[in-house]
Design a protein around this motif. Structure first.
Motif, short mmCIF file in Angstrom:
data_model
loop_
_atom_site.label_atom_id
_atom_site.label_comp_id
_atom_site.label_asym_id
_atom_site.label_seq_id
_atom_site.Cartn_x
_atom_site.Cartn_y
_atom_site.Cartn_z
N HIS A 67 33.43 8.11 3.91
CA HIS A 67 33.93 8.20 2.54
C HIS A 67 35.41 7.81 2.47
CE1 HIS A 67 30.68 11.48 1.60
NE2 HIS A 67 30.19 10.26 1.72
N PRO A 69 38.50 8.95 0.19
CA PRO A 69 38.92 9.88 -0.86
C PRO A 69 39.54 9.14 -2.04
CG PRO A 69 39.60 10.69 1.30
CD PRO A 69 39.11 9.28 1.50
N ASP A 70 39.22 9.59 -3.24
CA ASP A 70 39.69 8.91 -4.45
C ASP A 70 41.21 8.93 -4.59
OD1 ASP A 70 37.10 8.35 -5.10
OD2 ASP A 70 36.93 9.87 -6.68
N SER A 93 49.62 13.04 -5.96
CA SER A 93 48.29 13.59 -6.22
C SER A 93 48.31 15.11 -6.09
CB SER A 93 47.28 13.01 -5.21
OG SER A 93 47.21 11.61 -5.29
N GLU A 97 43.32 18.66 -5.06
CA GLU A 97 42.37 17.55 -5.08
C GLU A 97 42.36 16.82 -3.75
OE1 GLU A 97 43.13 15.00 -8.37
OE2 GLU A 97 42.90 16.59 -9.88
N GLN A 101 38.97 16.53 -1.46
CA GLN A 101 38.38 15.23 -1.15
C GLN A 101 38.33 14.98 0.36
OE1 GLN A 101 40.46 12.27 -3.49
NE2 GLN A 101 40.18 13.47 -5.37
N ALA A 104 35.55 17.10 1.82
CA ALA A 104 34.23 16.52 1.56
C ALA A 104 33.93 15.38 2.52
CB ALA A 104 34.16 16.02 0.12
N ALA A 105 34.95 14.59 2.86
CA ALA A 105 34.75 13.47 3.77
C ALA A 105 34.48 13.94 5.19
CB ALA A 105 35.98 12.56 3.74
N SER A 218 36.47 9.91 -10.75
CA SER A 218 37.79 10.36 -10.30
C SER A 218 38.55 10.99 -11.46
CB SER A 218 38.58 9.17 -9.75
OG SER A 218 39.94 9.53 -9.56
#
Length: 330
Positions: A67, A69-70, A93, A97, A101, A104-105, A218
């Motif tokens: 992945h 990340p956004d 950022s 967040e 992210q 999650a990756a 996003s």
């Protein structure tokens, strides 16, 4: 097939941009997945050798799930942002967040220590991306930017000369527009997305190659990355070389060199100054010999080099004889 709800009214918010960070992330996909038809092989081998110098960059972009990340690619605020501008936006950022992210990756795996704290991660990542950009992207940057500029100009011209629908239809063989939705042909995937009140930014990205990448949810906005027309020429000479022209003939070699990205018969004829019938004849011959494939996008038939065609162009370039130096020179 994924349908991204995108009605006529949303065209008012549609915009184009060329993002340095999108090129960075897409280039990391090339490093991870092997590139496109061997065209980027020398670039890939050179950059892979330097990858251990950027452990945070590698941990964020080469995680176990593949992945990205956004937060790495916030939607550009201008059409031609600089790397410094985009890094500043990335560094701002929200930390929660960033942490979510990255987690999650790496779900189900132990995160490397340098990416466990989002504040530390951003502090390490910014200079590593800057160093990576110098090695991996800067040598190609003039061509990447020129390809994106040409793509944006071509899209604007198509919209002015024809329609918004024609402009959307020309973007990529994996994309189509129904008038109410943008269709993304992702093999094995189905779904429905919405813009959810956001504008859509289209990002011509040279390293995207044959793929189309989307950020559909996003918090920062919605973007779609796709390769600009002629993106294969970023790694090739702009004109067909002598061995290829000797093998195929100058016109047919020029056609094969051009269609590294999807082109219609009319676009090939316009780009190379050929009669439409001549362009059609060369494209049909190249298709029949397996060097070019044809994909229907709406009412248009788009031609693009196959992996075999890519390899032929690359191999002929590598076998071009070196020019002899003038007598007496070093």
């Amino acid at each position: 097939m994924i349908a991204w709800e995108f009605g006529s009214a949303d065209l008012a918010g549609l915009r184009f941009a060329h993002s340095p960070l999108a090129e960075v992330v897409a280039s990391a996909f090339v490093l991870r997945n092997g590139g496109h038809g061997g065209l980027q092989a020398s670039w890939r081998s050179r950059v892979l050798a330097s990858l251990p110098r950027w452990p945070t960059f590698r941990a964020v972009l080469f995680g176990p799930h593949g992945h990205s990340p956004d937060f790495l690619t916030p939607p550009p605020r201008t059409a031609r942002p600089t790397l410094a501008e985009e890094l500043a936006a990335m560094a701002a950022s929200p930390l929660d967040e960033v942490a979510a992210q990255v987690s999650a990756a790496w779900a189900g795996h132990d995160q490397p220590p340098e990416i466990r704290d989002p504040r530390t991660l951003l502090a390490l990542l910014v200079p590593e991306i800057r160093a990576y950009f110098e090695v991996a992207i800067v040598p190609l940057w003039p061509r990447l930017r020129a390809a994106a500029d040409a793509e944006i100009a071509g899209a604007a011209r198509t919209m002015a000369d024809h329609s918004a629908r024609a402009m959307m239809a020309r973007l990529h063989p994996k994309l189509d527009w129904t008038g109410s939705a943008l269709l993304l042909r992702y093999p094995g995937k189905q779904g429905q997305w919405t813009l959810d009140g956001h504008h859509l930014t289209l990002l011509p990205t040279g390293f995207a190659g044959a793929e189309v990448f989307a950020m559909p949810d996003s918090p920062a906005g919605r973007t779609l990355w796709y390769a600009p027309g002629g993106h294969g020429n970023i790694w090739l000479p702009t004109a067909p070389n002598a061995p290829l022209a000797a093998l195929l003939g100058p016109s047919r070699a020029a056609v094969l060199a051009l269609v590294s990205a999807p082109y219609s018969t009319g676009e090939v004829a316009h780009q190379l100054g050929l009669a439409a019938g001549t362009a059609s004849y060369h494209l049909t011959t190249l298709r029949d010999t397996g060097l070019v494939t044809a994909v229907r996008a709406g009412r248009r038939l788009l031609y693009q080099r196959t992996a075999l065609g890519d390899q032929l162009v690359q191999d002929s370039r590598l076998t071009t004889p070196a020019r002899r130096s003038p007598a007496g020179s070093a």
